[in-house]
Design an enzyme around this catalytic site. Sequence first.
Site, PDB file in Angstrom:
ATOM      1  N   ASP A 187      -2.811  -3.220   2.577  1.00  0.00           N
ATOM      2  CA  ASP A 187      -3.449  -3.567   3.990  1.00  0.00           C
ATOM      3  C   ASP A 187      -4.793  -4.494   3.770  1.00  0.00           C
ATOM      4  O   ASP A 187      -5.404  -4.294   3.327  1.00  0.00           O
ATOM      5  CB  ASP A 187      -4.014  -2.075   4.744  1.00  0.00           C
ATOM      6  CG  ASP A 187      -2.879  -1.719   5.520  1.00  0.00           C
ATOM      7  OD1 ASP A 187      -1.432  -1.859   5.341  1.00  0.00           O
ATOM      8  OD2 ASP A 187      -3.053  -0.300   5.922  1.00  0.00           O
ATOM      9  N   TYR A 197      -2.294  -5.368  13.736  1.00  0.00           N
ATOM     10  CA  TYR A 197      -2.933  -4.516  12.702  1.00  0.00           C
ATOM     11  C   TYR A 197      -4.054  -3.428  13.394  1.00  0.00           C
ATOM     12  O   TYR A 197      -4.937  -3.817  14.204  1.00  0.00           O
ATOM     13  CB  TYR A 197      -4.010  -5.438  11.835  1.00  0.00           C
ATOM     14  CG  TYR A 197      -4.663  -4.555  10.619  1.00  0.00           C
ATOM     15  CD1 TYR A 197      -3.848  -4.120   9.558  1.00  0.00           C
ATOM     16  CD2 TYR A 197      -5.944  -4.566  10.681  1.00  0.00           C
ATOM     17  CE1 TYR A 197      -4.781  -3.353   8.394  1.00  0.00           C
ATOM     18  CE2 TYR A 197      -6.757  -3.614   9.839  1.00  0.00           C
ATOM     19  CZ  TYR A 197      -6.135  -3.337   8.738  1.00  0.00           C
ATOM     20  OH  TYR A 197      -6.527  -2.562   7.605  1.00  0.00           O
ATOM     21  N   GLU A 219       0.881  -1.309  -0.018  1.00  0.00           N
ATOM     22  CA  GLU A 219      -0.167   0.029   0.050  1.00  0.00           C
ATOM     23  C   GLU A 219       0.807   1.334   0.169  1.00  0.00           C
ATOM     24  O   GLU A 219       0.330   2.091  -0.411  1.00  0.00           O
ATOM     25  CB  GLU A 219      -1.069   0.102   1.231  1.00  0.00           C
ATOM     26  CG  GLU A 219      -2.207   0.784   1.068  1.00  0.00           C
ATOM     27  CD  GLU A 219      -3.081   0.510   2.200  1.00  0.00           C
ATOM     28  OE1 GLU A 219      -3.545   1.786   2.858  1.00  0.00           O
ATOM     29  OE2 GLU A 219      -3.466  -0.464   2.197  1.00  0.00           O
TER      30      GLU A 219
END
Length: 618
Positions: A110, A320, A7
Amino acid sequence: MKIVIAEKPSVARELAKVFGATAKKDGYIEGKGYSFTWAFGHLLQLAPPQEYGFIGWRRQHLPMLPAKFKLAIRKIKTKDGFVEDPGVRKQLDIIKKLFDESTEIIVATDAGREGELIFRYIYYFLKCKKPFKRLWISSQTDEAIKEGFRNLKPGTDYDTLFNSAHCRSESDWLVGMNATQALSISAGSRSVLSLGRVQTPTLAMICSRYIEIKNFVPQLYYQLGIQLDKDGQLFKAVSVANFNVKEEAQALFDKIEDVPSGFPRGGRILDVEAKPRKEPPPLLHDLSSLQQEANKRKGYTADQTLNLLQNLYESKLVSYPRTGSRYIGDDVFAGVPQLIAQLASHPDFGKSAEFLQTVPLNKRSVNAKKVTDHHAILPTGVSPQGLSSDRQAVYDMVVARMLEAFHQECVKEVTKITIESGSVFIANGTVIRSAGWRSVLNDKDEEKKDEDNPSLPKVKKGEELPIVEKVFLEKQTKPKSLYNEASLLKALETSGKEIEDEELRYAMKDSGLGTPATRASIIETLITREYIQREKRNLVPTHKGLAVYDVVKDQKIAQAELTGSWEKRLEEIRSGASVTDFKAEISEYTRAITNELLAAGAGLAARLEPKKEDTATV
């Protein structure tokens, strides 16, 4: 050559490092049979209205409902207007060349809705037809990355995730573009009056609360208070009744039996209740709950907390960050004892960590069925080095919450004494018998903040105690508080419903406004639009925001529950629900709000003229 697309450049560099790829090229890193390239977040977006023939802002164009949406390269503002970002065009050309030469494409954006959207928009814009695999990880540690690459998933497994993201993107375009143009045109305003699917009901919540407080008229009321003596231990009690009429309160005040000289009489104990209460530990943090805590403790904005947490994630220190789950599965729980053991020497949390190694861990936060795309936020076990003070503060909140969540219940004894003396009085007291999870941070018990008694004496029903003092209390009703970022985030989880129970609030998260990953940007967007501003830690509307709210407050676009229901629908699409049905409903919704706003904006331009008292401090 296997092509891995991340990303952002920093993540691609970390992935390349794990594989020992070191040859730096223009727009990618190469080595060991892999090329690691990257996006810069959203390189592509849904094309603006003019790409569909809607030139200029005209009433006859509305509502704009493109039969098929197009993708356009992200634009930047220059002296000549908005133009394609040349850096984006260059990177897309590099990605296309790599895709064309690839033997395998691996998606490493992500692992969530927005990450999937970023890749798929690139993939479809470049008209790539090659199959791809998905890297799905919840941690950036080397071992998690290697394990993820050993277990790559077919890209088609995430088609419904993309469908959800794409529907969200299209619905935001339809509602935002049409509502903004409709209000701006009907108001005859020279400036853009931006509205949006999520930002407008959020603005409505902030403005509604502000106006409620501004118009609040305090009401006087009266209470009676007494102080009693039990063998030298003094304690306070307050009348059960509140009195609106002063004379009525005074008459009962006069009946309170004072202590005659040398003869202690006063209050008779009608009832004594002493009940143990167990307070379960809090759930693990998701992004929203961590943002709330960081705002309360440190005053960090939601956006600051997200950025700090993202940095900790990319530094391999936490899992995360953009998760909406406060639970973990049994597989993750198996590693928790080791994470706790590593904290035994921590200067602040060492004692808690040592204790937890001697008792069974509380499993309130362990429920695989409640884990969505990613589990709750946890430390990874990587030792932090040289963190800035703000990153350390957020990291410590993650660590502390892990220790709290797996700790024992807090055991209290809640005592209620009912006393009669001309009127009925109540004395409340709470004693912590076993601090349990509260010992981690030694936090104050919120339930005790309004209590007058740190502890209560042992008394018996029928006992009479001397009253050593009586007081006549004149009080005022108080309005609700202005929203700050913590309380607004909490309200957004449930579309404005005031729900304190964290499990019930969590159960409603799919019907909230926005998602944990987007709520910070909603607040920042409202500030950028000059609809709200920060006043110390509070969020208050500006004159412009109040003027817009006054027009839209009764329209569909401002209804938090209605708009929040779309979030639930998007999650259902993630689980395979019909995309066609959702798009049809959004189109109908767009037609309705466009017509409402075309008729509603008359006179708004005049109201937008700045006034001296833009927003008086409440």
